[in-house]
Motif scaffolding. Structure first.
Motif, PDB file in Angstrom:
ATOM      1  N   ASN A  61       0.816  -1.212   0.000  1.00 24.50           N
ATOM      2  CA  ASN A  61       0.000   0.000   0.000  1.00 24.50           C
ATOM      3  C   ASN A  61       0.845   1.255   0.000  1.00 24.50           C
ATOM      4  O   ASN A  61       0.475   2.274  -0.594  1.00 24.50           O
ATOM      5  N   THR A  62       1.992   1.210   0.660  1.00 23.31           N
ATOM      6  CA  THR A  62       2.895   2.361   0.670  1.00 23.31           C
ATOM      7  C   THR A  62       3.435   2.635  -0.735  1.00 23.31           C
ATOM      8  O   THR A  62       3.444   3.780  -1.200  1.00 23.31           O
ATOM      9  N   VAL A  63       3.863   1.588  -1.420  1.00 27.24           N
ATOM     10  CA  VAL A  63       4.367   1.754  -2.785  1.00 27.24           C
ATOM     11  C   VAL A  63       3.235   2.159  -3.728  1.00 27.24           C
ATOM     12  O   VAL A  63       3.436   2.961  -4.649  1.00 27.24           O
ATOM     13  N   LEU A  64       2.032   1.628  -3.503  1.00 24.54           N
ATOM     14  CA  LEU A  64       0.885   2.046  -4.316  1.00 24.54           C
ATOM     15  C   LEU A  64       0.646   3.544  -4.191  1.00 24.54           C
ATOM     16  O   LEU A  64       0.385   4.224  -5.190  1.00 24.54           O
ATOM     17  N   GLY A  65       0.742   4.054  -2.965  1.00 26.49           N
ATOM     18  CA  GLY A  65       0.609   5.502  -2.777  1.00 26.49           C
ATOM     19  C   GLY A  65       1.665   6.278  -3.537  1.00 26.49           C
ATOM     20  O   GLY A  65       1.397   7.330  -4.128  1.00 26.49           O
ATOM     21  N   THR A  66       2.884   5.747  -3.551  1.00 27.72           N
ATOM     22  CA  THR A  66       3.969   6.368  -4.315  1.00 27.72           C
ATOM     23  C   THR A  66       3.660   6.368  -5.813  1.00 27.72           C
ATOM     24  O   THR A  66       3.862   7.372  -6.509  1.00 27.72           O
ATOM     25  N   MET A  67       3.153   5.251  -6.319  1.00 28.20           N
ATOM     26  CA  MET A  67       2.805   5.143  -7.738  1.00 28.20           C
ATOM     27  C   MET A  67       1.737   6.163  -8.119  1.00 28.20           C
ATOM     28  O   MET A  67       1.799   6.798  -9.184  1.00 28.20           O
ATOM     29  N   ILE A  68       0.762   6.336  -7.250  1.00 28.59           N
ATOM     30  CA  ILE A  68      -0.328   7.285  -7.523  1.00 28.59           C
ATOM     31  C   ILE A  68       0.197   8.713  -7.556  1.00 28.59           C
ATOM     32  O   ILE A  68      -0.166   9.507  -8.434  1.00 28.59           O
ATOM     33  N   ILE A  69       1.071   9.046  -6.610  1.00 25.87           N
ATOM     34  CA  ILE A  69       1.626  10.402  -6.568  1.00 25.87           C
ATOM     35  C   ILE A  69       2.474  10.689  -7.806  1.00 25.87           C
ATOM     36  O   ILE A  69       2.374  11.746  -8.424  1.00 25.87           O
ATOM     37  N   PRO A 240       9.040  17.982  -8.737  1.00 22.59           N
ATOM     38  CA  PRO A 240      10.141  17.715  -7.806  1.00 22.59           C
ATOM     39  C   PRO A 240       9.658  17.542  -6.370  1.00 22.59           C
ATOM     40  O   PRO A 240      10.112  16.639  -5.656  1.00 22.59           O
ATOM     41  N   GLY A 241       8.708  18.399  -5.973  1.00 21.44           N
ATOM     42  CA  GLY A 241       8.151  18.258  -4.635  1.00 21.44           C
ATOM     43  C   GLY A 241       7.338  16.988  -4.489  1.00 21.44           C
ATOM     44  O   GLY A 241       7.322  16.366  -3.422  1.00 21.44           O
ATOM     45  N   ALA A 242       6.648  16.585  -5.565  1.00 19.50           N
ATOM     46  CA  ALA A 242       5.850  15.354  -5.525  1.00 19.50           C
ATOM     47  C   ALA A 242       6.750  14.134  -5.352  1.00 19.50           C
ATOM     48  O   ALA A 242       6.417  13.203  -4.625  1.00 19.50           O
ATOM     49  N   ILE A 243       7.889  14.153  -6.056  1.00 18.85           N
ATOM     50  CA  ILE A 243       8.837  13.040  -5.915  1.00 18.85           C
ATOM     51  C   ILE A 243       9.331  12.956  -4.476  1.00 18.85           C
ATOM     52  O   ILE A 243       9.398  11.871  -3.881  1.00 18.85           O
ATOM     53  N   TYR A 244       9.645  14.109  -3.913  1.00 18.51           N
ATOM     54  CA  TYR A 244      10.059  14.118  -2.521  1.00 18.51           C
ATOM     55  C   TYR A 244       8.918  13.669  -1.610  1.00 18.51           C
ATOM     56  O   TYR A 244       9.119  12.920  -0.646  1.00 18.51           O
ATOM     57  N   PHE A 245       7.696  14.114  -1.935  1.00 18.53           N
ATOM     58  CA  PHE A 245       6.535  13.765  -1.111  1.00 18.53           C
ATOM     59  C   PHE A 245       6.292  12.263  -1.081  1.00 18.53           C
ATOM     60  O   PHE A 245       5.777  11.724  -0.103  1.00 18.53           O
ATOM     61  N   CYS A 246       6.670  11.578  -2.178  1.00 17.84           N
ATOM     62  CA  CYS A 246       6.542  10.117  -2.204  1.00 17.84           C
ATOM     63  C   CYS A 246       7.283   9.483  -1.040  1.00 17.84           C
ATOM     64  O   CYS A 246       6.855   8.462  -0.488  1.00 17.84           O
ATOM     65  N   ILE A 247       8.393  10.097  -0.679  1.00 18.40           N
ATOM     66  CA  ILE A 247       9.191   9.587   0.437  1.00 18.40           C
ATOM     67  C   ILE A 247       8.704  10.173   1.757  1.00 18.40           C
ATOM     68  O   ILE A 247       8.449   9.451   2.722  1.00 18.40           O
ATOM     69  N   SER A 248       8.540  11.494   1.789  1.00 17.80           N
ATOM     70  CA  SER A 248       8.242  12.158   3.057  1.00 17.80           C
ATOM     71  C   SER A 248       6.861  11.836   3.599  1.00 17.80           C
ATOM     72  O   SER A 248       6.667  11.776   4.811  1.00 17.80           O
ATOM     73  N   SER A 249       5.855  11.621   2.720  1.00 18.66           N
ATOM     74  CA  SER A 249       4.493  11.391   3.191  1.00 18.66           C
ATOM     75  C   SER A 249       4.357  10.069   3.938  1.00 18.66           C
ATOM     76  O   SER A 249       3.482   9.909   4.785  1.00 18.66           O
ATOM     77  N   GLN A 250       5.230   9.108   3.612  1.00 17.42           N
ATOM     78  CA  GLN A 250       5.220   7.813   4.294  1.00 17.42           C
ATOM     79  C   GLN A 250       6.599   7.529   4.874  1.00 17.42           C
ATOM     80  O   GLN A 250       7.065   6.385   4.849  1.00 17.42           O
ATOM     81  N   ILE A 251       7.219   8.574   5.396  1.00 18.21           N
ATOM     82  CA  ILE A 251       8.600   8.449   5.838  1.00 18.21           C
ATOM     83  C   ILE A 251       8.758   7.402   6.939  1.00 18.21           C
ATOM     84  O   ILE A 251       9.751   6.678   6.989  1.00 18.21           O
TER      85      ILE A 251
END
Length: 430
Positions: A61-69, A240-251
């Motif tokens: 689910n974490t990676v799915l969230g990353t894919m969506i972002i 660029p912020g979205a790519i970072y958010f992929c990590i930070s939102s589920q840090i």
């Protein structure tokens, strides 16, 4: 109470306050029902999946969230911003939507290429077999495919405040999900079964969502190169912020996944399931406040007033939620089952971090709805420094340390986003 209702009443005449209040109440009540069904589904998965399987489910689910972002990258923000200017024209709004959907599917390919290998690596690192990893990767595709359109289609009726049909559709999706989970997960307690039960109803719900959007946005209109150019200009600033958010939102999950044990991954995922009230608040913000900010006239005094109302109201709500969880931690943890019964302190930390993150994200949602984009280099730079400092201050191999680390980052984000939001408001010419 009236001030809070007025907060949700952004951009409407005062004579409609009563009608608007009723809509907010009905929407909130309906969404509580939808979230309750989703919550039950999530609890069934937690209770019936073995601890190791739920850890794999959390990773997927974490990676799915990353894919969506990654597949969005700011496209939905562009549609909200541009659509807020042409929302009264069915033809123009249809063209904006078609352009966004076309871009979203192009971005999806890159998202799959990047994300699936990462998911496979994490699954195998946490002792999944190659066959299990393959089945899980395939099982998240239906939910991912459904997300490509539903998050864009829903913008159209939201701009017209046509909320109840959206909620009826969401209720059917959640009930379908609950039915599939209850039917299959008890017999087949595997991660990929749970993921398919989540994704298939979402795909079916998209067909109805298209019908809801069609009266407001002409689906026959082709992509508009000018609109695409405008959306991509927003994407370039947001990506660029979205790519970072992929990590930070589920840090917290990313850190635990790489440095912690499999049991800790399952525990942090289970605690995250108890943030349903925060999801309800986020839904109300996205449903009412975000599109209203997008349509609001550029009046400094009104925007300042509404921003203050949102900040104060949301801060109070977050404090109430955290206090309630603190007082009721034992019965709340009973819901999760015996595997998670001793996580009282961790539960309070998890809800606190989620509430603070919601407060910071709300500022970003509001200023992005106006087409204001914080320089990604500033966002990423401050965030990287914060992560580095947090990694020094907290023990990232333990669950408590990671949750405290998450709170620390959320506080930094609150200051960052609300200061930038205030700066953009002040820059508005009187």
């Amino acid at each position: 109470m009236r001030d809070f209702i007025e907060t949700l009443n952004i951009g409407l005449p005062s004579k409609k306050l009563t009608e608007w209040s009723k809509l907010v109440f009905l929407t909130g009540a309906s969404q509580i029902g939808i979230q309750a069904v989703g919550f039950i589904s999530g609890i069934l998965i937690i209770r019936f999946l073995p601890l190791e399987e739920y850890a794999l489910y959390t990773l997927a689910n974490t990676v799915l969230g990353t894919m969506i972002i990654l597949s969005d990258g700011g496209i939905s923000t562009g549609i909200t911003s541009i659509g807020g200017k042409v929302w009264k024209s069915r033809e123009k709004l249809g063209s904006v939507l078609s352009t966004g959907l076309h871009l979203r599917h192009r971005f999806a390919i890159g998202s799959l290429i990047i994300s699936l290998p990462i998911l496979a690596y994490l699954l195998i690192q946490h002792e999944a077999s190659w066959l299990t990893a393959l089945l899980i990767c395939l099982a998240i595709i239906p939910a991912f495919y459904g997300s490509l359109s539903d998050s864009l289609l829903v913008i159209v009726p939201k701009l017209h405040q046509c909320i109840l049909p959206i909620q009826r559709n969401s209720a059917k999706v959640e009930l379908g999900r609950l039915f599939l989970i209850f039917t299959f997960i008890i017999i087949f307690p595997f991660t990929y079964i749970a993921l398919l039960a989540n994704g298939i109803p979402r795909l079916l719900g998209n067909f109805k969502l298209r019908k809801i959007a069609n009266p407001f946005a002409d689906p026959s209109k082709p992509s508009d190169p000018n609109v695409e150019k405008e959306i991509l200009s927003i994407v370039k600033r947001i990506m660029p912020g979205a790519i970072y958010f992929c990590i930070s939102s589920q840090i917290t999950i990313w850190v635990i996944s790489f440095f912690g044990e499999t049991s800790a991954v399952a525990q942090i995922g289970a605690l995250g399931r108890l943030s349903m009230l925060l999801v309800l608040i986020q839904y109300l913000i996205g449903t009412f406040i975000e599109p209203s900010f997008a349509k609001m006239e550029l009046d400094k005094k009104i925007i300042i007033k509404r921003a203050i109302q949102v900040f104060v109201s949301l801060s109070i709500l977050v404090c109430l939620v955290v206090f309630a969880v603190f007082m009721l931690s034992e019965p709340v943890l009973w819901i999760l089952g015996n595997n998670y019964s001793d996580l009282n302190y961790e539960l309070v930390l998890s809800i606190t971090g989620g509430g603070l993150a919601l407060l910071g994200n709300t500022a970003a949602i509001l200023y992005l709805s106006r087409g204001w984009v914080l320089n990604p280099m500033i966002l990423i730079g401050i965030s990287i420094v914060s992560i580095a400092l947090g990694a020094i201050l907290f023990e990232l191999s333990t669950l408590q340390g990671v949750l405290l680390f998450n709170i620390f980052l959320a506080v930094i984000q609150i200051f960052l986003h609300w200061i930038y939001f205030g700066y953009k408001i002040v820059k508005i010419e009187d």
